[in-house]
Motif scaffolding. Structure first.
Motif, PDB file in Angstrom:
ATOM      1  N   GLY A   1      39.169  50.250  35.855  1.00 13.98           N
ATOM      2  CA  GLY A   1      40.622  50.352  35.854  1.00 13.98           C
ATOM      3  C   GLY A   1      41.298  49.248  35.073  1.00 13.98           C
ATOM      4  O   GLY A   1      42.065  49.501  34.156  1.00 13.98           O
ATOM      5  N   THR A   2      41.038  48.001  35.437  1.00 12.64           N
ATOM      6  CA  THR A   2      41.602  46.847  34.741  1.00 12.64           C
ATOM      7  C   THR A   2      40.485  45.848  34.462  1.00 12.64           C
ATOM      8  O   THR A   2      39.382  45.944  35.004  1.00 12.64           O
ATOM      9  CB  THR A   2      42.693  46.163  35.582  1.00 12.64           C
ATOM     10  OG1 THR A   2      42.123  45.768  36.845  1.00 12.64           O
ATOM     11  CG2 THR A   2      43.860  47.090  35.838  1.00 12.64           C
ATOM     12  N   SER A   3      40.774  44.856  33.639  1.00  7.77           N
ATOM     13  CA  SER A   3      39.775  43.853  33.268  1.00  7.77           C
ATOM     14  C   SER A   3      39.489  42.909  34.436  1.00  7.77           C
ATOM     15  O   SER A   3      40.257  42.824  35.395  1.00  7.77           O
ATOM     16  CB  SER A   3      40.263  43.044  32.071  1.00  7.77           C
ATOM     17  OG  SER A   3      41.350  42.216  32.448  1.00  7.77           O
ATOM     18  N   PHE A   4      38.379  42.192  34.352  1.00  7.93           N
ATOM     19  CA  PHE A   4      38.035  41.201  35.368  1.00  7.93           C
ATOM     20  C   PHE A   4      39.144  40.156  35.474  1.00  7.93           C
ATOM     21  O   PHE A   4      39.513  39.729  36.572  1.00  7.93           O
ATOM     22  CB  PHE A   4      36.710  40.508  35.031  1.00  7.93           C
ATOM     23  CG  PHE A   4      35.527  41.439  34.978  1.00  7.93           C
ATOM     24  CD1 PHE A   4      35.451  42.550  35.794  1.00  7.93           C
ATOM     25  CD2 PHE A   4      34.474  41.196  34.115  1.00  7.93           C
ATOM     26  CE1 PHE A   4      34.369  43.404  35.750  1.00  7.93           C
ATOM     27  CE2 PHE A   4      33.383  42.040  34.064  1.00  7.93           C
ATOM     28  CZ  PHE A   4      33.327  43.142  34.878  1.00  7.93           C
ATOM     29  N   ALA A   5      39.664  39.716  34.328  1.00  8.17           N
ATOM     30  CA  ALA A   5      40.710  38.692  34.329  1.00  8.17           C
ATOM     31  C   ALA A   5      41.971  39.190  35.029  1.00  8.17           C
ATOM     32  O   ALA A   5      42.606  38.450  35.797  1.00  8.17           O
ATOM     33  CB  ALA A   5      41.026  38.262  32.900  1.00  8.17           C
ATOM     34  N   GLU A   6      42.350  40.446  34.785  1.00  8.25           N
ATOM     35  CA  GLU A   6      43.547  40.999  35.440  1.00  8.25           C
ATOM     36  C   GLU A   6      43.345  41.114  36.945  1.00  8.25           C
ATOM     37  O   GLU A   6      44.257  40.824  37.736  1.00  8.25           O
ATOM     38  CB  GLU A   6      43.867  42.368  34.837  1.00  8.25           C
ATOM     39  CG  GLU A   6      44.406  42.286  33.403  1.00  8.25           C
ATOM     40  CD  GLU A   6      44.551  43.652  32.765  1.00  8.25           C
ATOM     41  OE1 GLU A   6      45.614  43.908  32.182  1.00  8.25           O
ATOM     42  OE2 GLU A   6      43.604  44.468  32.851  1.00  8.25           O
ATOM     43  N   LYS A   7      42.150  41.529  37.354  1.00 11.91           N
ATOM     44  CA  LYS A   7      41.862  41.607  38.790  1.00 11.91           C
ATOM     45  C   LYS A   7      41.959  40.225  39.430  1.00 11.91           C
ATOM     46  O   LYS A   7      42.535  40.052  40.510  1.00 11.91           O
ATOM     47  CB  LYS A   7      40.457  42.185  39.007  1.00 11.91           C
ATOM     48  CG  LYS A   7      40.306  43.656  38.639  1.00 11.91           C
ATOM     49  CD  LYS A   7      38.878  44.117  38.900  1.00 11.91           C
ATOM     50  CE  LYS A   7      38.649  45.534  38.388  1.00 11.91           C
ATOM     51  NZ  LYS A   7      39.479  46.528  39.086  1.00 11.91           N
ATOM     52  N   ALA A   8      41.368  39.238  38.746  1.00 11.56           N
ATOM     53  CA  ALA A   8      41.368  37.882  39.295  1.00 11.56           C
ATOM     54  C   ALA A   8      42.788  37.327  39.399  1.00 11.56           C
ATOM     55  O   ALA A   8      43.164  36.716  40.418  1.00 11.56           O
ATOM     56  CB  ALA A   8      40.499  36.977  38.413  1.00 11.56           C
ATOM     57  N   GLN A   9      43.589  37.533  38.359  1.00  7.75           N
ATOM     58  CA  GLN A   9      44.966  37.051  38.368  1.00  7.75           C
ATOM     59  C   GLN A   9      45.761  37.712  39.496  1.00  7.75           C
ATOM     60  O   GLN A   9      46.529  37.051  40.211  1.00  7.75           O
ATOM     61  CB  GLN A   9      45.615  37.352  37.013  1.00  7.75           C
ATOM     62  CG  GLN A   9      47.026  36.826  36.863  1.00  7.75           C
ATOM     63  CD  GLN A   9      47.060  35.320  36.679  1.00  7.75           C
ATOM     64  OE1 GLN A   9      46.212  34.762  35.999  1.00  7.75           O
ATOM     65  NE2 GLN A   9      48.025  34.656  37.294  1.00  7.75           N
ATOM     66  N   HIS A  10      45.562  39.007  39.683  1.00 10.45           N
ATOM     67  CA  HIS A  10      46.280  39.758  40.719  1.00 10.45           C
ATOM     68  C   HIS A  10      45.903  39.249  42.112  1.00 10.45           C
ATOM     69  O   HIS A  10      46.782  39.014  42.963  1.00 10.45           O
ATOM     70  CB  HIS A  10      45.947  41.242  40.572  1.00 10.45           C
ATOM     71  CG  HIS A  10      46.777  42.143  41.431  1.00 10.45           C
ATOM     72  ND1 HIS A  10      48.160  42.111  41.467  1.00 10.45           N
ATOM     73  CD2 HIS A  10      46.413  43.113  42.315  1.00 10.45           C
ATOM     74  CE1 HIS A  10      48.611  43.013  42.307  1.00 10.45           C
ATOM     75  NE2 HIS A  10      47.577  43.637  42.844  1.00 10.45           N
ATOM     76  N   ALA A  11      44.591  39.054  42.351  1.00  8.96           N
ATOM     77  CA  ALA A  11      44.141  38.577  43.663  1.00  8.96           C
ATOM     78  C   ALA A  11      44.696  37.185  43.957  1.00  8.96           C
ATOM     79  O   ALA A  11      45.148  36.898  45.077  1.00  8.96           O
ATOM     80  CB  ALA A  11      42.617  38.567  43.713  1.00  8.96           C
ATOM     81  N   TYR A  12      44.696  36.318  42.954  1.00 10.06           N
ATOM     82  CA  TYR A  12      45.211  34.957  43.139  1.00 10.06           C
ATOM     83  C   TYR A  12      46.704  34.976  43.460  1.00 10.06           C
ATOM     84  O   TYR A  12      47.179  34.278  44.368  1.00 10.06           O
ATOM     85  CB  TYR A  12      44.939  34.133  41.884  1.00 10.06           C
ATOM     86  CG  TYR A  12      45.696  32.831  41.850  1.00 10.06           C
ATOM     87  CD1 TYR A  12      45.461  31.844  42.809  1.00 10.06           C
ATOM     88  CD2 TYR A  12      46.659  32.600  40.867  1.00 10.06           C
ATOM     89  CE1 TYR A  12      46.172  30.650  42.786  1.00 10.06           C
ATOM     90  CE2 TYR A  12      47.366  31.409  40.837  1.00 10.06           C
ATOM     91  CZ  TYR A  12      47.123  30.444  41.795  1.00 10.06           C
ATOM     92  OH  TYR A  12      47.828  29.270  41.777  1.00 10.06           O
TER      93      TYR A  12
END
Length: 717
Positions: free
Chosen positions: A338-349
């Protein structure tokens, strides 16, 4: 006009993501010539095809030329009688990933022994992105080189758009002499810039760089680069083989396409090059545990993430989409896609997570990157099965997870490419060296990188020490001493397989002061197709000690259908060399298909030595189609008859024909729905150009359960 089949060449997958060129754009191909001198061929081309440009000439390590022009013109030159083979130009890339800011000491200390040798007087060529020869740790040893990207005498790293640092890092591991000490700090360093902005280059530049280095008299060449062509006959591999014949020791990075097998790429497929895989040194591994459960889940940190240093228990939550509620203070689980690893990480943070765990969509380990994001929370990954277990035992049962650590043994880096090599079915890599968290020189300072690019220069440095200690040693002597003395890595008491570690982890002191040489360093029995198979091989043992020694050989552990006949013991006087025979016999009826590998053990003088072996029975899991044949059946009126074998049912199959070299599409040969498992045969009526003669790629495209696979087969029509 019917096709006449002059020869059929059958091989396995050479590349993926196949696409044809734009017919209106210039391209470059490499032509391997027969016995025609390059100068004669150039004159022939100038008179007959003046619109083509010879952009590179190869006479030392490869008899051929690189030619640039429009595809239609290249079609004409590829048909000349002087041409033996033609190859599309492959793209080569560096084999590294950037890690956190470094702190000395350095991993080069691990392989640099307590020895009087320092590589003094040994010439080492670094074929790479160039070298920052102004770096204070390198300027004293830098002696020159050549730039095959800009074609001048200044092989400096790219400093502007697409800036690079890779070659400087590699050079430092080999021969830095300043705040950092390389493995061989007194070598003469030469740089050959074959990879330009962004660390990218072509086979034209790589072959030209090898030629320059050989003509400049390099004792050792380091190639921390590669492509995805797993085969022994690619022109860069041939160039490496020729350089070795001329007396240059060539070290090649295995590649970073692990942990899958069959991922070694050219030129690491060269039989006589020293192909280097990456090892990880002993370290601490973080694990997730759940109270009352007898299981620990390994945490695989993504590149660019901060370490996983959680000191207490945390609840879990599965986060989907733009979820906001209930995330704060928890470890977030998110599924890949769905989205990149970086986008997932930014969203979770941003939603307050303490850490993020990404669940892979397969049961394979996931190795990704969030480089440049600089988040204050750790980001890691688990396999699909591990993630489902955490969701079931942790989230569904409302159990908090704890982080524990355990000591991890010396092992192979997950990213390190595995063998074997296709077509030759040979063991690769040959040896391992440190490739994780390696600190070395970069423009402006120091940096930690990881990859087989970092492992290879460790071995290049050790080879320089050996060449200084024994100037008369040939490239094969150096390889033999390295492989015979390597230390076998084990996991829970079981040796890692040869396709992961070759002969084992480098032992520099033992290589400099060898006690026993074994030739060949690995036993490659090839592909076994007969039901009953017997093969006798010869091994040469040379006692390098000054005392008489008795040696005992042990066969591998018993396996169904496989038997070994080996000499039980033999004696060698000081300096004595002896040739002995051993035999393997097999009955396929009792054996599984696929790769069989292991070690023959030799004991003597208080030491153990291990000889890797490998053979393949029928097929393995890397190919879904095999045995493609296109031929003229004189009993039919068809232009061509086809035959191939499928290892499983296929939803759809098509075969397209492309000219070798230019890759121009010549038409679709076949289009089938639901071909069955096993042997498939049929006839083809052609509707193509009149002049069919020449080499082609027959590209087979398979569709299975919504996935597409491409398998190019070279054919000569």
């Amino acid at each position: 006009m019917p096709l006449k089949i002059a020869a059929i060449l059958i091989t396995i997958t050479l590349l993926t993501g196949f696409s044809q060129p734009d017919p209106d754009e210039e391209m470059t191909i490499i032509l391997e010539l027969k016995d025609t001198p390059v100068s004669t061929f150039k004159n022939h081309v100038a008179s007959r095809l003046p619109r083509l440009e010879i952009v590179a000439e190869y006479e030392t390590i490869f008899n051929g030329v690189a030619v640039k022009g429009m595809p239609s013109e290249l079609e004409k030159i590829s048909r000349l009688k002087e041409v033996a083979n033609q190859y599309p130009v492959q793209t080569y890339t560096t084999q590294e990933e950037v890690l956190a800011e470094p702190s000395l000491p350095l991993t080069t200390d691990v392989v640099r022994p307590n020895t009087p040798y320092s590589g003094k007087g040994v010439k080492v060529g670094v074929i790479d992105t160039g070298v920052d020869y102004t770096h204070p740790d390198l300027e004293g040893n830098y002696q020159g080189g050549f730039d095959l990207v800009d074609f001048d005498d200044d092989p400096m790293e790219t400093t502007e758009d697409g800036a690079t640092l890779h070659g400087t890092h590699v050079a430092g591991i080999i021969g830095a002499d300043g705040e950092m000490k390389g493995v061989a700090p007194d070598v003469d360093l030469y740089a050959y810039r074959a990879l330009g902005p962004g660390g990218m280059g072509t086979s034209v530049q790589v072959i030209a760089a090898i030629e320059e280095a050989v003509e400049d008299g390099m004792d050792i060449i380091n190639l921390s680069l590669g492509n995805d062509v797993n085969g022994p006959d690619w022109p860069t591999t041939k160039a490496v083989e020729r350089a070795i014949e001329l007396g240059t020791t060539v070290i090649v990075a295995a590649g970073n396409a692990g942990p899958d097998t069959w991922t070694i790429g050219s030129p690491a497929t060269s039989e006589n090059a020293i192909t280097v895989g990456a090892s990880s040194l002993p370290t601490e591994q973080s694990l997730l545990t759940i109270s009352g459960e007898d299981r620990q889940i390994p945490i695989r940190i993504l590149q660019g993430s901060k370490p996983w240093n959680l000191a207490k228990k945390y609840p879990l939550i599965e986060m989907e989409g733009d979820q906001v509620e209930g995330v704060t203070g928890k470890i977030v689980l998110m599924r890949r896609g769905g989205t990149s690893f970086a986008e997932k990480a930014q969203h979770a943070y941003q939603k307050g997570a303490e850490a993020l765990m990404i669940i892979n969509h397969t049961n394979e380990p996931l190795h990704g990157s969030i480089e440049g994001l600089n988040l204050p929370i750790p980001v890691a990954a688990v396999s699909k099965e591990e993630g489902e277990w955490l969701l079931e035992k942790g989230l569904a049962e409302d159990q908090w997870v704890d982080t524990v650590t355990e000591e991890v043994d010396h092992g192979i880096a997950p990213f390190s490419s595995r063998g074997p090599v296709t077509s030759s079915w040979s063991v690769k890599p040959d040896i391992l060296a440190p490739g994780v968290n390696v600190v070395s020189t970069v423009p402006g300072g120091y940096q930690a990188l990881q990859g087989t690019s970092m492992a290879a220069p460790h071995i290049a440095g050790v080879a320089a020490l050996l060449k200084e200690a024994y100037p008369e040693w040939t490239p094969l002597d150096i390889k033999q001493s390295l492989m015979s003395s390597a230390d076998l890595l084990q996991q829970k008491g079981v040796p890692l397989p040869p396709t992961e570690q070759g002969a084992g982890y480098v032992d520099t002191e033992a290589a400099i002061q060898p006690e026993l040489w074994i030739d060949p360093g690995a036993l490659n029995f090839g592909r076994i197709e007969e039901n009953l198979y017997r093969k006798k091989v010869k091994l040469t043992f040379e006692n390098k000690r000054d005392t008489t020694e008795t040696y005992h050989m042990k066969p591998p552990e018993k396996q169904p259908g496989i038997g070994w006949t080996i000499p039980t013991s033999f004696q060698l006087a000081p300096g004595e060399k002896k040739e002995l025979s051993m035999e393997v016999h097999m009955n396929k009826s009792f054996m599984n298909d696929g790769v069989h590998e292991g070690y023959v053990t030799v004991e003597g003088g208080g030491e153990q030595y291990h000889i890797p072996y490998l053979f393949m029975v029928d097929t393995s899991n890397y190919e879904k189609i095999s045995g493609l044949e296109l031929y003229k059946d004189w009993e039919t009126d068809a232009d061509l008859t086809y035959r191939f074998n499928l290892t499983e049912p296929v939803d759809h199959l098509s075969i397209d024909l492309y000219r070798a070299g230019t890759m121009l599409h010549q038409g679709q040969l076949l289009d089938l729905d639901d071909p069955a498992e096993g042997l498939n045969e049929g006839e083809i009526k052609l509707n193509m150009i009149d002049d069919y003669a020449g080499p082609y790629l027959a590209v087979v495209t398979l569709e299975i359960d919504g996935k597409t696979y491409s398998y190019p087969f070279p054919v000569q029509l």
